[in-house]
Design an enzyme around this catalytic site. Structure first.
Site, PDB file in Angstrom:
ATOM      1  CG  ASN A 143      -2.007  -0.875   1.269  1.00  0.00           C
ATOM      2  OD1 ASN A 143      -1.945  -1.969   0.731  1.00  0.00           O
ATOM      3  ND2 ASN A 143      -3.089  -0.432   1.878  1.00  0.00           N
TER       4      ASN A 143
HETATM    5 CA    CA Z   1      -7.066  -2.416   3.935  1.00  0.00          CA
END
Ligand code: CA
Ligand code: CTP
Length: 233
Positions: free
Chosen positions: A34
């Site tokens: 991420n």
């Molecule tokens: Ca997540």
């Protein structure tokens, strides 16, 4: 309690803070991750330490310097982050600010995957453990105050309230990361603090002004201190 002072209201309290992304290997040279600078989580660890807490910061790969006065455990994957977070228990406070990859590659390759005539590989993903939910539902080992973050691109308050109810944590710090808000990698953050109310789906909501990530961290640490160690009148 004994040892508590006005400037160090969290003296004697232990905290675990997760920060940064996790990297989930595809092969030895590639990973899934991420977006996360770690700035907000690292600032929370520093702010809790500044109020006297004994802090373990479990950090995924970031380019930030270690905050002063904090024990730092560096990890790569969500599985390692979970193990290190559990290893930091018992704790009074858990703040999960990491942007954990939701999925890992079910069977990462031991050698670099090569391009070839068969075209791109198909990755089979497996869901990662939820560190916040695991800590919030840790039974007798559960920290007294468990705080999560929720980064959303729309319907911020509704999604954050649903996460508060589902994960079993006490508070959620929710922020809008829609493009243009400048949150990712930036120095500012505009957040809402949701606290579990009598009904989990109807939290108490405080909306904070746009602040630096350092100021958000200081306010959050102060709110934690006010809850766990209210000033003795
Ligand atoms: Ca997540
Ligand atoms: N979190 C965690 N472990 C995971 C996923 C999330 O500890 N495997 C924590 C994050 O650190 C954050 C909170 O859970 O404090 C919310 O993360 P978020 O990604 O917003 O929630 P998810 O439940 O993963 O939902 P979504 O499908 O929106 O990504």
């Amino acid at each position: 309690f004994a040892g508590q002072s006005a400037s160090k209201p969290l003296a004697g309290r232990r905290a675990v803070v997760t920060s940064g992304p996790t990297h989930e290997p595809i092969d030895p040279v590639r990973y899934i991750a991420n977006r996360s600078s770690g700035k907000q989580g690292h600032a929370v660890a520093a702010a809790l330490a500044a109020l006297g807490a004994d802090v373990t910061l479990v950090s995924g790969p970031v380019t930030l310097a270690d905050p002063m006065g904090v024990r730092v455990v560096r990890v790569e994957t969500a599985a390692e982050m979970l193990a290190a977070s559990q290893g930091a228990l018992p704790a009074d406070i858990a703040v999960c600010a990491a942007a954990v990859a939701d999925w890992r590659v079910a069977a990462a390759a031991g050698d670099k995957v090569k391009k070839g005539p068969d075209g791109p590989p198909t990755l089979t993903l497996a869901e990662n453990p939820d560190i916040l939910a695991t800590l919030a539902q840790a039974g007798p080992a559960r920290p007294r105050l468990v705080v999560g973050f929720a980064a959303e691109t729309r319907d911020v308050l509704a999604y954050a309230a649903a996460k508060l109810a589902k994960k079993g944590c006490d508070w959620i710090v929710a922020n809008d990361v829609a493009t243009g808000t400048g949150t990712f990698g930036g120095d500012d953050n505009q957040v809402h603090l949701l606290r579990r109310g009598a009904a989990p789906e109807a939290p108490l909501i405080e909306t904070w002004p746009r602040l630096s990530k350092t100021e958000v961290a200081a306010r959050l640490a102060q709110a934690i201190a006010d809850t766990l160690s209210p000033p003795i009148a």
